[in-house]
Write a protein that holds these residues in place. Structure first.
Motif: not given
Ligand SMILES: [Zn+2]
Length: 88
Positions: A44-58
């Motif tokens: 659950d947390c991994r998905i949140v981090v991945d999504t957040l990272r991608k969004t911030v990166y983009l």
């Protein structure tokens, strides 16, 4: 069959509160370790981090901005339902 049996949601809430600092690379080395250890066993947390990272990166890529204004960050979090998650 309960895959979330050993899942401490209390930890999730604590760690998700540090996610923005973690993604920004501003989190304590010690806390980073704790967070990464938790991410290892918590999808659950991994998905949140991945999504957040991608969004911030983009966002950084498209805006070439150094910092994300807090209102945009807030909207970002809202769109990811992190606030709902934290509120549980
Ligand atoms: Zn978790």
């Amino acid at each position: 069959m309960d895959t979330k049996k050993r899942h401490e949601h209390k930890n999730c809430r604590q760690l998700l509160g540090s996610l923005s600092e973690y993604v920004d690379g501003e989190l304590d080395e010690e806390l980073c370790g704790v967070l990464e250890q938790h991410l290892d066993g918590c999808e659950d947390c991994r998905i949140v981090v991945d999504t957040l990272r991608k969004t911030v990166y983009l966002y950084h890529e498209s805006a070439k901005a150094e910092d994300i204004p807090s209102d945009i960050r807030k909207r970002l979090y809202k769109s990811l339902n992190i606030e709902d998650y934290l509120g549980k």
